[in-house]
Design a protein around this motif. Structure first.
Motif, PDB file in Angstrom:
ATOM      1  N   GLY A   1       5.467   9.635   1.546  1.00 40.56           N
ATOM      2  CA  GLY A   1       4.948  10.828   1.285  1.00 40.56           C
ATOM      3  C   GLY A   1       3.822  10.707   0.297  1.00 40.56           C
ATOM      4  O   GLY A   1       2.493  10.648   0.605  1.00 40.56           O
TER       5      GLY A   1
ATOM      6  N   ALA B   1       9.527  13.773   4.243  1.00 41.28           N
ATOM      7  CA  ALA B   1       8.324  12.872   3.594  1.00 41.28           C
ATOM      8  C   ALA B   1       7.296  12.594   4.570  1.00 41.28           C
ATOM      9  O   ALA B   1       6.278  12.861   4.457  1.00 41.28           O
ATOM     10  CB  ALA B   1       9.151  11.653   3.025  1.00 41.28           C
TER      11      ALA B   1
ATOM     12  N   SER C   1      16.894   6.846   4.512  1.00 41.66           N
ATOM     13  CA  SER C   1      16.234   7.890   3.684  1.00 41.66           C
ATOM     14  C   SER C   1      17.377   8.892   3.087  1.00 41.66           C
ATOM     15  O   SER C   1      17.166   9.263   1.887  1.00 41.66           O
ATOM     16  CB  SER C   1      15.348   8.891   4.639  1.00 41.66           C
TER      17      SER C   1
ATOM     18  N   THR D   1      12.204   7.449  -0.672  1.00 41.04           N
ATOM     19  CA  THR D   1      11.706   7.929   0.642  1.00 41.04           C
ATOM     20  C   THR D   1      10.331   8.918   0.383  1.00 41.04           C
ATOM     21  O   THR D   1       9.481   8.653   1.093  1.00 41.04           O
ATOM     22  CB  THR D   1      12.775   8.534   1.615  1.00 41.04           C
ATOM     23  N   ALA D   2      10.481   9.928  -0.479  1.00 41.43           N
ATOM     24  CA  ALA D   2       9.370  10.670  -0.792  1.00 41.43           C
ATOM     25  C   ALA D   2       8.276  10.054  -1.372  1.00 41.43           C
ATOM     26  O   ALA D   2       6.935  10.287  -1.093  1.00 41.43           O
ATOM     27  CB  ALA D   2       9.988  11.679  -1.846  1.00 41.43           C
TER      28      ALA D   2
END
Length: 323
Positions: free
Chosen positions: A98, A153, A86, A93-94
Motif C-alpha cells: 500500500g 492493501a 498477509s 502487507t499494508a
C-alpha cells in the motif's frame, strides 16, 4: 530508448515482463531485495538488465532510486504476494503493498514535473480488491470490498493510482485475476498442487493437503496477463482494466486436472485431503472477471485455456521429478 523501472522483477510476472521488454529493446532496471537468491541467475540469463538492491519498505530510498534511474515507465509488481502471508504479516502487507505504491506514484509524479516529460506508471492490482462482490462477473465498476489484509492493501494502492491519474500522471492499473505458470513458487496453491501431482504420478504415493476445495477462481496463463500489462502501460489513455478469462474452476477441479495429467486417472480423489490449517480466516467469494474492456480497448485476448495451463505446469514438474 525507453527506460522502464520494474519492481518485483524476479517474480513470476516480473520475469515474463523483463523478457518481453528486453526483446522490444527496452532498457530495464529492476528492484531486487538484498540477498535475493533469484537475482544472480536473472543476471546470467539477461545480462542487459540493470538490477538495484533495495528494500521496498524503505520509502525514502525507493523514491531516491526512482529519481536516480529517471525512467520513462514505472511498473509496480512487488509487495506481499499471497493472502496467507498477509494474514500473518498484516502491517508489513499494508506497508509494502500500500504505502510503497504511494511512494512510487509520488516519485513518478515528481520526476514528470521536474523533467518536463511524461512518465507512465502501471500498478498490478488484484481481484482480491473485490472481496465479497455482489455481482458476477466483476468488472472495472464493481465496488471494492476486500476481506483480507492483502486485498485491503491492494485496494488502497488501486485508489491511490486513480488519485495520481487525476493529478495528470499516466497511471493505469490492471486488475489481475489468478494467473499461473511453472514460475509460480510452491507456496502458491496451484504450484503446490502440480508439484505434488507430479511426484504422486511417478511414485503412486503421497497426498495433497489443501484448504477449501470448493473455492472457485478465474485462472489464466501468466504470459497472457503480462501481455495485458504492456498493452495497458502503452495505451493512449491511462485507465483500469480487468484481466481475466471469465470462467471459474474450483480448487478441486485444479487438483483433479493436475492428477489426471500426471497419470493418476480416475483414482485421483484418494490423493486429495482437506487440512484445516490451510483454511483461511476469511475467503473471498466467487471471483470471476469480465475482460470485455481490455479486449475492446487494448485488443487483448487470452491464448491458453484452463486445462492447458494446468497441463503445462504439471509437465514442467514432471520434468523436474524425472531430472
Amino acid at each position: 530508448m525507453t527506460t522502464t523501472f520494474v519492481t518485483g522483477v524476479t517474480g513470476q510476472d516480473g520475469t515474463y515482463l523483463l523478457e518481453r521488454l528486453l526483446e522490444e529493446g527496452t532498457e530495464v532496471h529492476g528492484l531486487v531485495r538484498p540477498g535475493d537468491e533469484a537475482a544472480p541467475a536473472l543476471r546470467r540469463r539477461h545480462p542487459g538488465v540493470v538490477l538495484h538492491e533495495g528494500d521496498l519498505g524503505d520509502l525514502d530510498a525507493l523514491a531516491a532510486l526512482v529519481a536516480d534511474v529517471a525512467p520513462d515507465e514505472v511498473v509496480n509488481l512487488a509487495g506481499i504476494s499471497s493472502v496467507a502471508t498477509s494474514w500473518a504479516e498484516p502491517v508489513l502487507t499494508a506497508r509494502l503493498s500500500g504505502l510503497a505504491v504511494t511512494a512510487l506514484l509520488e516519485s513518478a509524479y515528481r520526476l514528470q514535473e521536474s523533467s518536463g516529460r511524461p512518465v507512465r506508471f502501471l500498478q498490478a492490482s488484484s481481484a482480491e480488491i473485490f472481496g465479497q462482490p455482489e455481482v458476477e462477473p466483476q468488472d472495472e465498476r464493481t465496488p471494492l470490498r476486500p476481506v483480507n489484509p492483502y486485498g485491503s492493501a491492494k485496494a488502497f494502492a488501486h485508489h491511490q493510482t486513480a488519485v495520481y491519474r487525476g493529478r495528470g500522471l499516466h497511471a493505469a492499473t490492471v486488475i489481475l485475476f489468478n494467473h499461473e505458470s511453472p514460475l509460480r513458487p510452491t507456496t502458491f496453491v496451484t504450484r503446490k498442487i502440480t508439484a505434488a501431482a507430479a511426484a504422486i504420478g511417478r511414485t503412486g504415493e503421497g497426498v495433497i493437503a489443501l484448504g477449501n476445495l470448493d473455492a472457485r477462481r478465474d485462472w489464466g496463463w501468466a504470459p497472457d496477463y503480462v501481455d495485458a500489462m504492456v498493452r495497458a502501460l502503452r495505451h493512449d489513455v491511462a485507465d483500469d482494466f480487468v484481466v481475466a478469462t471469465g470462467r471459474t474452476h474450483s480448487v478441486r477441479d485444479f487438483a483433479e486436472a493436475a492428477l489426471r495429467r500426471a497419470g493418476v486417472g480416475d483414482d485421483w480423489e484418494r490423493f486429495v485431503t482437506t487440512d484445516p490449517r490451510f483454511v483461511r480466516p476469511a475467503d473471498a467469494s466467487v471471483l470471476v472477471g469480465d475482460p470485455s474492456k481490455a479486449e475492446r480497448e487494448l485488443g487483448w485476448r487470452r491464448t491458453v485455456e484452463f486445462e492447458e495451463v494446468v497441463a503445462r505446469m504439471v509437465d514442467h514438474d514432471l520434468e523436474l521429478v524425472e531430472g
